[in-house]
Design a protein around this motif. Structure first.
Motif, PDB file in Angstrom:
ATOM      1  N   ALA A  26       9.362   8.181   6.520  1.00 44.07           N
ATOM      2  CA  ALA A  26       9.922   9.501   5.375  1.00 44.07           C
ATOM      3  C   ALA A  26      11.037  10.140   4.862  1.00 44.07           C
ATOM      4  O   ALA A  26      11.310  10.209   3.343  1.00 44.07           O
ATOM      5  CB  ALA A  26       9.637  10.933   5.694  1.00 44.07           C
ATOM      6  N   ILE A  27      12.388   9.533   5.611  1.00 42.02           N
ATOM      7  CA  ILE A  27      13.694  10.291   4.970  1.00 42.02           C
ATOM      8  C   ILE A  27      14.118   9.528   4.227  1.00 42.02           C
ATOM      9  O   ILE A  27      14.841   9.381   3.233  1.00 42.02           O
ATOM     10  CB  ILE A  27      14.312  10.436   6.460  1.00 42.02           C
ATOM     11  CG1 ILE A  27      14.173  11.290   7.581  1.00 42.02           C
ATOM     12  CG2 ILE A  27      15.977  10.307   5.834  1.00 42.02           C
ATOM     13  CD1 ILE A  27      14.769  11.589   8.639  1.00 42.02           C
ATOM     14  N   LEU A  29      12.227   6.846   1.928  1.00 42.65           N
ATOM     15  CA  LEU A  29      11.687   7.128   1.083  1.00 42.65           C
ATOM     16  C   LEU A  29      12.183   8.042   0.238  1.00 42.65           C
ATOM     17  O   LEU A  29      12.380   8.251  -1.184  1.00 42.65           O
ATOM     18  CB  LEU A  29      10.425   7.303   1.465  1.00 42.65           C
ATOM     19  CG  LEU A  29       9.995   5.388   1.578  1.00 42.65           C
ATOM     20  CD1 LEU A  29       7.769   6.035   2.637  1.00 42.65           C
ATOM     21  CD2 LEU A  29       9.410   5.227   1.256  1.00 42.65           C
ATOM     22  N   VAL A  30      12.449   9.525   0.698  1.00 37.61           N
ATOM     23  CA  VAL A  30      12.721  10.871   0.046  1.00 37.61           C
ATOM     24  C   VAL A  30      13.812  10.466  -0.865  1.00 37.61           C
ATOM     25  O   VAL A  30      14.401  10.420  -1.656  1.00 37.61           O
ATOM     26  CB  VAL A  30      12.550  12.156   1.075  1.00 37.61           C
ATOM     27  CG1 VAL A  30      13.026  13.204   0.355  1.00 37.61           C
ATOM     28  CG2 VAL A  30      11.484  12.415   1.233  1.00 37.61           C
ATOM     29  N   SER A  31      14.621  10.046   0.338  1.00 31.59           N
ATOM     30  CA  SER A  31      16.186   9.306  -0.362  1.00 31.59           C
ATOM     31  C   SER A  31      16.279   8.893  -1.847  1.00 31.59           C
ATOM     32  O   SER A  31      16.958   8.933  -2.874  1.00 31.59           O
ATOM     33  CB  SER A  31      17.561   8.987   0.617  1.00 31.59           C
ATOM     34  OG  SER A  31      17.012  10.096   2.082  1.00 31.59           O
ATOM     35  N   ALA A  33      14.029   7.660  -3.593  1.00 37.89           N
ATOM     36  CA  ALA A  33      13.094   8.508  -4.999  1.00 37.89           C
ATOM     37  C   ALA A  33      13.855   9.460  -5.211  1.00 37.89           C
ATOM     38  O   ALA A  33      14.126   9.485  -6.518  1.00 37.89           O
ATOM     39  CB  ALA A  33      11.564   9.516  -4.674  1.00 37.89           C
ATOM     40  N   VAL A  34      14.317  10.593  -4.445  1.00 42.57           N
ATOM     41  CA  VAL A  34      16.015  11.199  -4.997  1.00 42.57           C
ATOM     42  C   VAL A  34      16.755  10.892  -5.837  1.00 42.57           C
ATOM     43  O   VAL A  34      16.625  11.159  -7.482  1.00 42.57           O
ATOM     44  CB  VAL A  34      16.381  12.061  -4.556  1.00 42.57           C
ATOM     45  CG1 VAL A  34      16.985  13.177  -5.145  1.00 42.57           C
ATOM     46  CG2 VAL A  34      15.342  12.952  -3.430  1.00 42.57           C
ATOM     47  N   TYR A 171      10.205  17.029 -10.243  1.00 40.67           N
ATOM     48  CA  TYR A 171      10.202  17.122  -8.747  1.00 40.67           C
ATOM     49  C   TYR A 171      10.897  16.420  -7.715  1.00 40.67           C
ATOM     50  O   TYR A 171      11.838  16.544  -7.372  1.00 40.67           O
ATOM     51  CB  TYR A 171       8.528  16.849  -8.261  1.00 40.67           C
ATOM     52  CG  TYR A 171       8.378  18.491  -8.432  1.00 40.67           C
ATOM     53  CD1 TYR A 171       8.223  19.710  -8.207  1.00 40.67           C
ATOM     54  CD2 TYR A 171       7.137  18.317  -8.994  1.00 40.67           C
ATOM     55  CE1 TYR A 171       8.450  20.606  -8.507  1.00 40.67           C
ATOM     56  CE2 TYR A 171       6.043  19.245  -9.607  1.00 40.67           C
ATOM     57  CZ  TYR A 171       6.566  20.413  -9.398  1.00 40.67           C
ATOM     58  OH  TYR A 171       5.559  21.672  -8.718  1.00 40.67           O
ATOM     59  N   ALA A 172      11.446  15.108  -8.212  1.00 38.35           N
ATOM     60  CA  ALA A 172      11.808  14.211  -7.505  1.00 38.35           C
ATOM     61  C   ALA A 172      13.062  14.424  -7.478  1.00 38.35           C
ATOM     62  O   ALA A 172      14.187  13.716  -6.444  1.00 38.35           O
ATOM     63  CB  ALA A 172      11.264  12.461  -7.343  1.00 38.35           C
ATOM     64  N   LEU A 174      14.647  16.617  -8.161  1.00 37.95           N
ATOM     65  CA  LEU A 174      15.364  18.406  -7.342  1.00 37.95           C
ATOM     66  C   LEU A 174      15.723  19.351  -8.436  1.00 37.95           C
ATOM     67  O   LEU A 174      16.322  20.366  -8.358  1.00 37.95           O
ATOM     68  CB  LEU A 174      16.813  18.100  -6.465  1.00 37.95           C
ATOM     69  CG  LEU A 174      16.255  16.991  -5.090  1.00 37.95           C
ATOM     70  CD1 LEU A 174      17.217  16.689  -4.441  1.00 37.95           C
ATOM     71  CD2 LEU A 174      14.843  17.926  -4.323  1.00 37.95           C
ATOM     72  N   VAL A 248       3.782  17.887   1.607  1.00 35.68           N
ATOM     73  CA  VAL A 248       4.474  18.456   0.312  1.00 35.68           C
ATOM     74  C   VAL A 248       3.972  20.219  -0.659  1.00 35.68           C
ATOM     75  O   VAL A 248       5.051  20.411  -0.595  1.00 35.68           O
ATOM     76  CB  VAL A 248       4.042  17.618  -0.119  1.00 35.68           C
ATOM     77  CG1 VAL A 248       4.599  17.522  -2.185  1.00 35.68           C
ATOM     78  CG2 VAL A 248       4.733  16.003   0.030  1.00 35.68           C
ATOM     79  N   THR A 251       5.674  22.715   1.263  1.00 35.92           N
ATOM     80  CA  THR A 251       7.553  22.595   1.096  1.00 35.92           C
ATOM     81  C   THR A 251       8.106  23.020  -0.746  1.00 35.92           C
ATOM     82  O   THR A 251       8.398  23.775  -0.724  1.00 35.92           O
ATOM     83  CB  THR A 251       7.735  21.564   1.113  1.00 35.92           C
ATOM     84  OG1 THR A 251       7.294  20.548   2.516  1.00 35.92           O
ATOM     85  CG2 THR A 251       9.241  20.757   0.893  1.00 35.92           C
TER      86      THR A 251
END
Length: 311
Positions: A26-27, A29-31, A33-34, A171-172, A174, A248, A251
């Motif tokens: 998850a870390i 994938l999120v990184s 994506a951002v 969203y992605a 931020l 999600v 959050t």
């Protein structure tokens, strides 16, 4: 030095080891994506796209503004039930030696080949909660269409898709899209809620019925078209989807304006007071107390009132 080896081996055999991979994945994938979304937003073409499709599609005519009290109550009840459905479902899937078994002991018991079905206590809890969830869902569907609230969840314009892409990129990156959930969800929210309410929930129900003890035998004529193994895989995938959605969803509730969002769904107002947060906190305390109380000896006591519990 040999002592830690069996401890690690025991952990690898536990039901929690299957979740370990999810945290680093998850870390990463999120990184990615951002960073990718922020790069996209720096492109002139993407900036023009977001200007043209800011992230929100218009609602059907006559859709009410705001949230009724019944929706707030159903939302809170659904959150409570889903928490324990997921917990009991995970225990059913991972525990090889259940704490106890339950058998229904009245004339209306489910039978397979003339014998009552004997199920684990965790499965009994799962099926009992499923029943409450279905009843709550039927009431929700009825009120949703009677009151016109369906217009907030059902896409009716094709521009919902480019607006959803736009909202997702915002969203992605931020840099959140403009939020106005009291009157209209953004397009990505609409598609997400539609998927949860009208696709994932019925899919969970259908696959659950296919797997239900005592009912599975009645599906034998359809076994080739809908085998039990396929139902199990789809049911588990649906649970994973619900968990991801909840993570999600919660959050973003707190990241995009916690007080206002909590007032929408718990206090039924569009203000910035702490009332919604207070009601949410009380519901959270109730969930924690219920989670701690849901011990095998408590469940055995409750289940024993409507059936026979054996160790």
């Amino acid at each position: 030095m040999a002592e830690p080896v069996p401890r690690m081996a025991d952990f690898r055999k536990s039901r929690w080891f299957a979740l370990v991979w999810a945290v680093p994945a998850a870390i990463v994938l999120v990184s990615v994506a951002v960073l990718g979304a922020q790069w996209l937003r720096s492109l002139p073409a993407m900036q023009s796209f977001i200007t043209q499709f800011p992230g929100q599609s218009s609602l059907p005519a006559g859709t009410p503004v705001g949230f009724p009290a019944w929706l707030a109550w159903q939302h809170g009840l659904n959150a409570f039930i889903m928490l324990f459905i997921i917990r009991s479902g995970w225990q059913v899937r991972t525990l090889t030696r259940p704490d106890a078994y339950w058998t229904r002991n009245n004339k209306g018991m489910i039978r397979t080949k003339g014998s009552p079905v004997r199920i684990s206590l965790n499965l009994w809890l799962h099926l009992s909660l499923d029943t409450l969830w279905i009843i709550n869902g039927v009431v929700f569907y009825a009120l949703l269409f009677v009151t016109g609230q369906w217009g907030r969840l059902v896409p009716v314009h094709w521009d919902i898709f480019p607006n959803a892409i736009s909202a997702g990129i915002q969203y992605a990156s931020l840099n959140w899209p403009v939020e106005n959930g009291w009157s209209n969800y953004n397009a990505l929210q609409v598609l997400s809620y539609f998927l949860v309410v009208f696709i994932a929930a019925p899919l969970a129900l259908i696959t659950g019925l296919r797997m239900s003890p005592g009912l599975a035998a009645h599906f034998n004529p359809l076994h080739r078209a809908f085998p039990l193994s396929a139902a199990r895989k789809i049911h588990f995938a649906t649970m994973v989807f619900f968990v991801a959605f909840i993570v999600v969803h919660v959050t973003l509730v707190f990241a995009t304006g916690a007080l206002n969002n909590l007032n929408h769904m718990y206090a039924v107002n569009n203000g910035q007071s702490w009332l919604g947060f207070a009601i949410f906190s009380a519901s959270l305390v109730l969930m924690i107390v219920a989670w701690i109380a849901a011990r095998p000896f408590v469940l055995r006591s409750i289940a024993g009132r409507i059936g026979t519990v054996s160790r």
